[in-house]
Design an enzyme around this catalytic site. Structure first.
Site: not given
Ligand code: ADP
Ligand code: MG
Ligand code: ZN
Length: 614
Positions: A201, A205-206, A208, A424
């Site tokens: 991932g 993304t989590g 670990t 912009e």
């Protein structure tokens, strides 16, 4: 202090000490006289007393100073003196004392000065030898894995409830936990439990976090090591650490081994440069050997994580190794809301805060970004001396996380502000006028991070796939700023350079990676390969010839050229609207969505982007 620095300091101190010692031995006032000078002193009657010790003659002069004279052994003092022509009476005038040369004190006095430096040297050598031995034993420890075993009790415990979203990954890992808790259930049915699970991932993304949650859920030892920790200065250390890690694991099975960032060692073999490449290869080989080396059901499960599965060696992914692959998707709307809720714990939120609308405004944010967002908002609230985090804090933090901190001190002069405003306005107008673009959410000419101004578009829904037409529109929007500068000032500033970079990258990918060019067809050109030492994507395996290279360039040029022409045409057609938006920006610096729509005065080309009026 590093060991090397300490050693050098110790060495320097030792040398200074030796110097001091040597200097103090050669004590000041006793000088040595040669025989002729000694004779002269006696002849002139300057000598008060003489003490003879073996071959040393200590002389005390009448003025109180002392001196030593050396004579040959076996020669008496009077012989010596008459030989150099001193009168006999003069000799008789002086009291001469003869002392035993073999007295302990004498020897001590004679030898100690010579011995002392030697003793010192020996001492120092002994000291350094000990140091080196110490280092050796530390070198021995290099071979140990140094894996951290995560404690399962205590405060920092993480469980599955701390991880939001990533549903499939959680299910997969829950199964693993289940097996470790009651292996019998699976083994009885003849099921083979996977040896390796690979978490894949994007960054943040989590991966670990999820692995640590597994540690918290499973009641077994959990060894945590990062891929880069295997690779050290010394060749062979990585492999021996792997051996050690698995040896430890086998002793404590059932258990979990977690190798984080496995791409640090698990890159495709045979593609590196230089020495450390061999080291990685050996380490990887050792991992493969160890994973083959234990039986499937003894209860060791290896979990690895990577955000670069594409660079992993295929051998790692073979059945029997990391054959379970779990993908952690970037969080969708619901996941984002759940993740925000997790990280809102312990932060008092004001009543006006709805995490849902925050989640709606953060497409593309990873779990780590969202955690960061909540934290930034809390910091912001604290700095403003609020007792609660209010919605404005959270919204402001979105932009901070996305684009970096505001740089209000980065003041533009009037000209630069005008150019930035038009630039912009160009992006925003083009986005507003294209049928598939995302709605403009906010425009600003306040510097943030490295950008002079910014335009935020937010997709209405999460999308996993995108069409060629949408990419074409992306290109047009990206070049909107450039086109506006060119159309309104007939000149270009450096402000558009990151837009161009991004546009070029998209165009190149469309042509060479996504098969979106009719001329080149559905083919991938140039497999991108990482060269660890040269940084990302520098090396490209060119698997096409000069002709094709030319075609690719032509196609990229065509895509960019068309996008630029489209943007310019749109902006010139709506010249007045661009001016209006730029003026509003000059005045207010920032336009939110409603204000922008009001100023533009033209409904968006994409009907989905219309403002909801309730
Ligand atoms: P990576 O995939 O790069 O290893 P981490 O697991 O280190 O990412 O995530 C970093 C931080 O982001 C975590 O400590 C956690 O605070 C937060 N985070 C990431 N994903 C999630 C998630 N799914 N649920 C809750 N928090 C998350
Ligand atoms: Mg990680
Ligand atoms: Zn721009």
């Amino acid at each position: 202090m590093s060991p090397t620095v300490r050693n050098i300091l110790l060495f320097a101190t030792a040398i200074v000490l030796i110097g001091v010692a040597l200097a103090s031995i050669d004590v000041g006032s006793v000088k040595t006289l040669d025989v002729t000078a000694f004779a002269r002193e006696i002849q002139t009657g300057n000598v008060a007393s003489i003490v003879v010790r073996g071959s040393t003659v200590d002389v005390e002069l009448k003025d109180g100073s002392k001196a030593t004279v050396r004579k040959e052994t076996g020669e008496t003092l009077s012989e010596l003196l008459s030989n150099v022509g001193v009168d006999a009476e003069r000799i008789r005038d002086v009291p001469i004392e003869v002392k035993d040369a073999s007295g302990a004190a004498y020897w001590a006095g004679a030898i100690l000065p010579n011995l002392l430096p030697i003793l010192l040297l020996v001492g120092i050598m002994w000291f350094f030898l000990r140091q080196i031995q110490g280092q050796n034993s530390r070198t021995m420890m290099f071979g140990q894995s140094g894996a951290r075993e995560i404690q399962k009790d205590g405060k920092g415990k993480i469980t599955f409830t701390d991880v939001a979203g990533v549903k499939e990954a959680k299910e997969e890992l829950a199964e693993i936990v289940e097996f470790l808790k009651s292996p019998g259930k699976f083994v009885d049915l003849g099921a083979k439990i996977p040896k390796g699970v690979l978490l894949m991932g994007g960054p943040g993304t989590g991966k670990t976090l999820l692995a640590r949650a597994v540690a918290g859920e499973a009641d077994v030892p959990f060894f945590h090591m990062s891929g880069s920790e295997f690779v050290e200065m010394f060749v062979g250390v990585g492999a021996s650490r792997v051996r050690d890690l698995f040896a430890k694991a086998k002793k404590t099975a059932p258990c979990i081994i977690f190798i984080d960032e496995i791409d640090a060692v698990g890159r495709q073999r045979g593609s590196g440069l230089g020495g450390s490449h061999d080291e990685r290869e050996q380490t990887l080989n050792q991992i493969l050997v160890e994973m083959d080396g234990f039986e499937p059901n003894i209860g060791i499960i290896v979990i690895a994580a990577t955000n670069r599965p594409d660079v992993l060696d295929p051998a790692l992914l073979r059945p029997g190794r990391f054959d379970r692959r779990v993908v952690l998707d970037p969080p969708d709307l619901n996941d984002r809301e759940a993740i925000l809720a997790i990280h809102a714990k312990g932060k008092p939120l004001a009543k006006d805060v709805t995490l849902r609308s925050l989640a709606e405004r953060t497409p593309g944010f990873s779990g780590a970004d969202l955690a960061n967002l909540m934290n930034e908002a809390a910091i912001l609230a604290a700095r403003k001396d609020r007792k609660e985090v209010i919605m404005t804090d959270l919204f402001d933090s979105i932009e901070k996380v996305m684009l970096g901190p505001e740089r209000r001190s980065h003041l533009l002069n009037e000209d630069e502000r005008r150019v930035t405003a038009v630039h912009e306005a160009g992006h925003a107008l083009v986005a507003h006028l294209l049928p598939h673009a995302d709605p403009v959410h906010k425009i600003s000419i306040i510097s943030r991070g490295r950008a002079a101004g910014y335009t935020i578009k937010l997709p209405i829904e999460d999308r996993k796939m995108r069409r060629r037409g949408e990419y074409l529109e992306d290109l047009t929007v990206l070049l909107g700023g450039f086109a506006a500068e060119k159309a309104f000032f007939d000149d270009i500033t450096t402000g558009a350079s990151s837009d161009m970079k991004q546009a070029t990258r998209i165009a190149r990918s469309m042509v060479t990676q996504w098969g979106m060019s009719d001329l080149l067809g559905p083919r991938v050109y140039g497999e991108q390969e990482d060269m660890i030492f040269l940084g990302r994507e520098i090396h490209e395996n060119r698997d096409y010839g000069e002709e094709t290279a030319k075609k690719i360039d032509t196609e990229i040029d065509a895509l960019i050229g068309k996008a630029l022409a489209d943007a310019k045409a749109l902006l010139l057609e709506h010249r007045a609207a661009v001016e209006r938006v730029a003026d509003a920006l000059m005045e207010k610096e920032t336009l939110e969505r409603d204000a922008f729509y009001a100023v533009v005065g033209i409904p968006p080309a994409n009907p989905k982007n219309a403002l909801q009026t309730s």
